[in-house]
Scaffold this motif. Structure first.
Motif, mmCIF file in Angstrom:
data_model
loop_
_atom_site.group_PDB
_atom_site.id
_atom_site.type_symbol
_atom_site.label_atom_id
_atom_site.label_comp_id
_atom_site.label_asym_id
_atom_site.label_seq_id
_atom_site.Cartn_x
_atom_site.Cartn_y
_atom_site.Cartn_z
ATOM 1 N N SER F 98 0.810 -1.173 -0.036
ATOM 2 C CA SER F 98 0.078 -0.072 0.077
ATOM 3 C C SER F 98 0.940 1.096 -0.027
ATOM 4 N N LEU F 99 1.760 1.364 0.955
ATOM 5 C CA LEU F 99 2.713 2.615 1.035
ATOM 6 C C LEU F 99 3.534 2.789 -0.412
ATOM 7 N N ARG F 100 3.883 1.840 -0.881
ATOM 8 C CA ARG F 100 4.620 2.224 -2.314
ATOM 9 C C ARG F 100 3.710 2.835 -3.146
ATOM 10 N N GLN F 101 2.454 2.883 -2.995
ATOM 11 C CA GLN F 101 1.703 3.677 -3.718
ATOM 12 C C GLN F 101 1.698 5.076 -3.425
ATOM 13 N N ALA F 102 2.065 5.486 -2.308
ATOM 14 C CA ALA F 102 2.221 6.796 -1.854
ATOM 15 C C ALA F 102 3.285 7.614 -2.299
ATOM 16 N N VAL F 103 4.452 6.781 -2.579
ATOM 17 C CA VAL F 103 5.759 7.429 -2.660
ATOM 18 C C VAL F 103 6.295 7.282 -3.928
ATOM 19 N N ASP F 104 6.927 8.039 -4.605
ATOM 20 C CA ASP F 104 7.546 8.086 -6.010
ATOM 21 C C ASP F 104 8.904 7.476 -5.882
ATOM 22 N N LEU F 105 9.112 6.293 -5.999
ATOM 23 C CA LEU F 105 10.404 5.574 -5.476
ATOM 24 C C LEU F 105 11.589 5.945 -6.295
ATOM 25 N N ALA F 106 11.137 6.518 -7.593
ATOM 26 C CA ALA F 106 12.396 7.037 -8.224
ATOM 27 C C ALA F 106 12.755 8.175 -7.744
ATOM 28 N N ALA F 107 12.252 9.134 -7.119
ATOM 29 C CA ALA F 107 12.692 10.544 -6.431
ATOM 30 C C ALA F 107 13.363 9.946 -5.224
ATOM 31 N N LEU F 108 13.367 8.827 -4.705
ATOM 32 C CA LEU F 108 14.106 8.551 -3.585
ATOM 33 C C LEU F 108 15.702 8.188 -3.798
ATOM 34 N N GLY F 109 15.935 7.869 -4.972
ATOM 35 C CA GLY F 109 17.322 7.516 -5.422
ATOM 36 C C GLY F 109 17.625 6.345 -4.898
#
Lengths: 245, 245, 245, 245, 245, 245
Positions: F98-109
């Motif tokens: 679920s939480l992976r839908q809240a975050v732009d993973l690419a933007a984390l590096g």
């Protein structure tokens, strides 16, 4: 590889049940959904979990496994690693929970129906194929013991999804192959039930799990997915019936 | 259950190889020895164990498992218990050690042939059926990669035993069913080999394990057991050849 | 290091039994076969495995371990890794299976003889040294409890092999050191037995395991290996007797 | 059982070091403190834990085990159970922490001294015997590699306790046997050190652990226990020196 | 971060007990010692370990854990790794052993007091905070069951150390923060007790563990550390009393 | 216990977020939903799983645990048992997915957001409280690192159910307490999302899991459950916003 004509969005893959494949099990069935093949066995054991003892009622439990060579690249054997994967645990809990809706546990007495689902070939939809096949194995096991009356509902499961990218089927699609599942934006599994006896009426839902793997989905999209899944389950149930006839 | 006529002491059970059963494996084979059915797969993986890295040579490893419903009374799933049984470990070591005699590991390059043997139905002789079937799977895997030259020997395995009690076959008997194995005084497994190419000559031994489960055995009894086992392996090899033709 | 003269092909290493080394065990023995030293203990416990309860008969079980510093380069401690190696499991099953042929389990009553074999120094042949030493520990344990009558057979074990390369002994050799075992083409372990009481007669076989590690071996080679091993066991049994006198 | 005269309160048990017992270890020593016998080995391995890599300095780690037959009633083998007991973990952490005070880790370079302490016979004080014996094994290992300069301190350990009940020694007692330890109200372990080189001076403390197993203890009682323990360690160190001479 | 004025060598960090934090536990307490926060719960369970059954007396056991985000850099979750760390095992054994001195186990009947200490924030001294807080939770649990009479002693624990390097407090210091603990040459934990009832008298010692992490320590230094620790515990006990009033 | 007035069917329990509770975590939040309390932490670690290395994108993973004293009767500590329960595994997979839908993973590096959810008190709905609270912890963690832009969606979760028996709320009910959950015929969890930025629009679904624990449910019942859940999530999101303001 499956043929020259592309499958329709609402079309199931070919479905075959080979029964009696495991010689010692009370009931067994090798279910083949396209290139997904799952060996399902139902064994009746004269014991219940500790917390159920003395209640005079039975239990149903399920375990799921995947042969190492069932997948595209060989996967590790869980028995060797000493641990079941999270995915395995999640799936076997779903299978057990669903099948307990098919059986009148009180009618079993203090016995456990142990269901084993082992994937010989995986091409998407293994958990749904497992439930659909395991229901046939359970029906055979109960019949072999003269316990037909304990089978109160018929159960079938299917995947549905929303595919927006890639070549092949697009939109709301039924019964996803691995490659479709992989590129689906929304991925759902639906388990449906109807009473074993009497006039059918509408199918009811036993489990309905929808996941927005690629993006969240709207209320309307959810509606479309449920409709498609219920229709698919109705067809699966006809083939199950034929296999048992 | 196998028919009206009792099997002769030196007679094998019916033997069938169904190849290509696991769709993703480089080679696979479901071997059926009477009511003992083992699914064998051979996968080629582009890696070797840590201690072999940089030698330019390959490796072959084997794993063995038994589906819970394969036995008379359901057995526990090893993945759930978190541990392989001692018997399982012993068997998979035997399978791997034997098959490494069939393959020229240097010819594989730095790759591993992973062999999986999973018992679908057990009625005695599962480890021998596994070796006999796995050799076919390995042959198919190497052929599919154009590596036929790496297959330097043909391998087959059979059980032999000395049965002194009970109804049915008595004396030195070949290819024991579970019920025979259970009442045997002496219980042996024999793995035989011959070169893949060229004139056959006599079969050689790759493994020879004899155990006096009920009583010790004499030098002369050991001789009789080896003779019987080698003769059985010669027949098994003919059927293997036909399956690969 | 073992002396100036090379050992003959059919010659055993020096053999010493130090008894009573573990003060609390019913029977114990430190067996030294050349530079291979194994501490063996036999404990009598007033319990049997669950599946044996109520039969009035006893059980014998064995465990094997290797101290981390017993080998050339230190090996991992299995208790720390949380898992016994496959090799360990295979060996302890062999030890237990063999020793059960030496004891009349019914004469034990519902008790378990627990045998522990721990390798202090490893230089080849640890499983055979373990069986040979454990038999002495078992004999002492039974004697200490007035259960001599339960010891129905004498047991000894030895390795034999076929060495074709390297410096040192070549051909069929008895009682291999680590370095010889390492370069042997064929590697065997043989457990022999004779009745504890009465006229000896020929030694019988309890276990006979031959492995073609480097190449398959012929029927004739197998014969030579068995002969050599039986002769070695006869000598081992004389020293066992002296240790118990 | 230890003789006719009762040991004095401040008297140690007999102490013997047998060195070179493990043939492959860089240093080894079987220490016998009365009926407590511990086999200690020190191995030098050319690696350090991951978190230490690249610092150019070494590490010392210790593991402790107890053979199953070392105790009054056989204890389970930890390798079979798949888990070290809490007591084992606590002891091996104490051994490692203490011995790291004896060695100049920087002088080792990126190498690990792995210390193994395995109890062959347990009669109280195994952790102290292990430290005292392991120090000898470490000294031998460093000497064998020409690394004497890395041994900066001499270490010995002893138990002290306050016994108020039962037959035998009473009051503040040194070096408790199992039976004394069992009925002690206060139970302590003390590890003392002195520089390897130069004038001795007073012993210093490396570890001092006191536990009121039966009742809390006063400041004055603690003082008496430390005094007794330091005196005991001074004697142990003389015997260690003689063993290394 | 703790304020502008440096803490004195003999000064404790701020101490707060929040009781009743876990709603289902018989007694619970969140103890905050500066930035070290430990959640302690005491549960009464109607069972005792197998080896205690039938004696009519109770047991107290303790478990310790650390939330992954409690430390400076996130630590692995032990439940996921499948194994408690050695440090965890050592600490929970200390907590249980200490608290058993506070309770008259016979007065519990055949029940177990299960104590859980979970670190929410770690800044040094977590094991001492756990003992000090767990004593409050145990007192509350016993009170809630009308078992006040079973609480025979008051218990508190504190760390003391000898710091010789770095900025901040130096010399003998009480109640070390993580950063102080890290650079301490000598690191000790002390558990003190006094009777719950009647005139206090001097505090007694329940556990006293001193470790020369950086160098051995003298008899005189040990004396100073004990004095400082006992004084600290006296203050901790006053705050405990207030929390329970 | 929650007050004199019964909660309405569509009414949420009281909701409190206490932020900054774990001092070392990049973001943390203790969420209290009635008597269900979950401590959520989000840590940023400079690593990604092996299979993601070199892609330049980040990952989010979640783990879930329950303190032993969080439940009505104390539950076993998973770290001690050496294994997470199936329920635990299922829940932490749901939280992470679920939480992976809240975050732009690419933007984390190439960094991992590790989310820990530990239940301090359990009274039904712990998985939904965990997701709702963890989203706040994630938002705080990203803000603390100047990564607000990576937070692309707001997320909240709630349970809904169909209760047909027992005293208290009946029919379609929102946000079930343990006792309601226990007697519900149908039990669902719903995770909803909306874009962090811009005009809200309708809530979308991220996860929708409905289970017929007591009986299958109809298409119409499913519709009612979704409507109720979405309405609940809208309210939860307002409180989340206030907590972050």
């Amino acid at each position: 590889m499956e043929g020259l004509l592309m499958r329709g969005n609402g079309e199931l893959r070919s479905l075959v049940f080979e029964t009696g494949v495991q010689l010692h099990a009370a009931g067994s069935c090798l279910v083949k959904v396209g290139r997904t093949h799952v060996l399902c066995a139902a064994s009746l054991e004269a014991k219940v979990p500790g917390w159920m003892k003395g209640r005079g009622t039975g239990w149903l439990t399920a375990e799921y496994g995947m042969l190492p060579a069932a997948t595209n690249t060989r996967s590790d054997r869980e028995a060797t690693k000493g641990k079941q994967q999270g995915r395995t645990v999640e799936i076997q809990r779903l299978i057990g929970r669903s099948l307990r809706q098919a059986v009148d546990l009180a009618a079993l007495g203090e016995r456990t129906l142990s269901v084993d689902c082992d994937v010989l070939n995986a091409d998407g939809g293994t958990r749904c194929a497992a439930i659909t096949g395991a229901w046939v194995a359970v029906a055979l096991a109960l019949r072999s013991q003269g316990l037909e009356a304990a089978l109160i509902r018929q159960l079938a499961a299917v995947s549905v999804g929303l595919v927006e990218a890639g070549e092949g089927r697009r939109g709301l699609v039924l019964d996803l192959e691995y490659e479709e599942d992989h590129r689906a934006a929304v991925d759902c599994n639906l388990v449906a039930a109807r009473p074993t006896m009497g006039a059918g009426g509408d199918l009811m839902l036993v489990e309905w799990q929808g996941t927005g793997e690629g993006r969240p989905f709207s209320r309307a999209e959810a509606d479309g997915l449920v409709d498609l899944g219920l229709a698919g389950c109705a067809t699966l149930m006809e083939v199950q019936r034929a296999a048992l006839a």
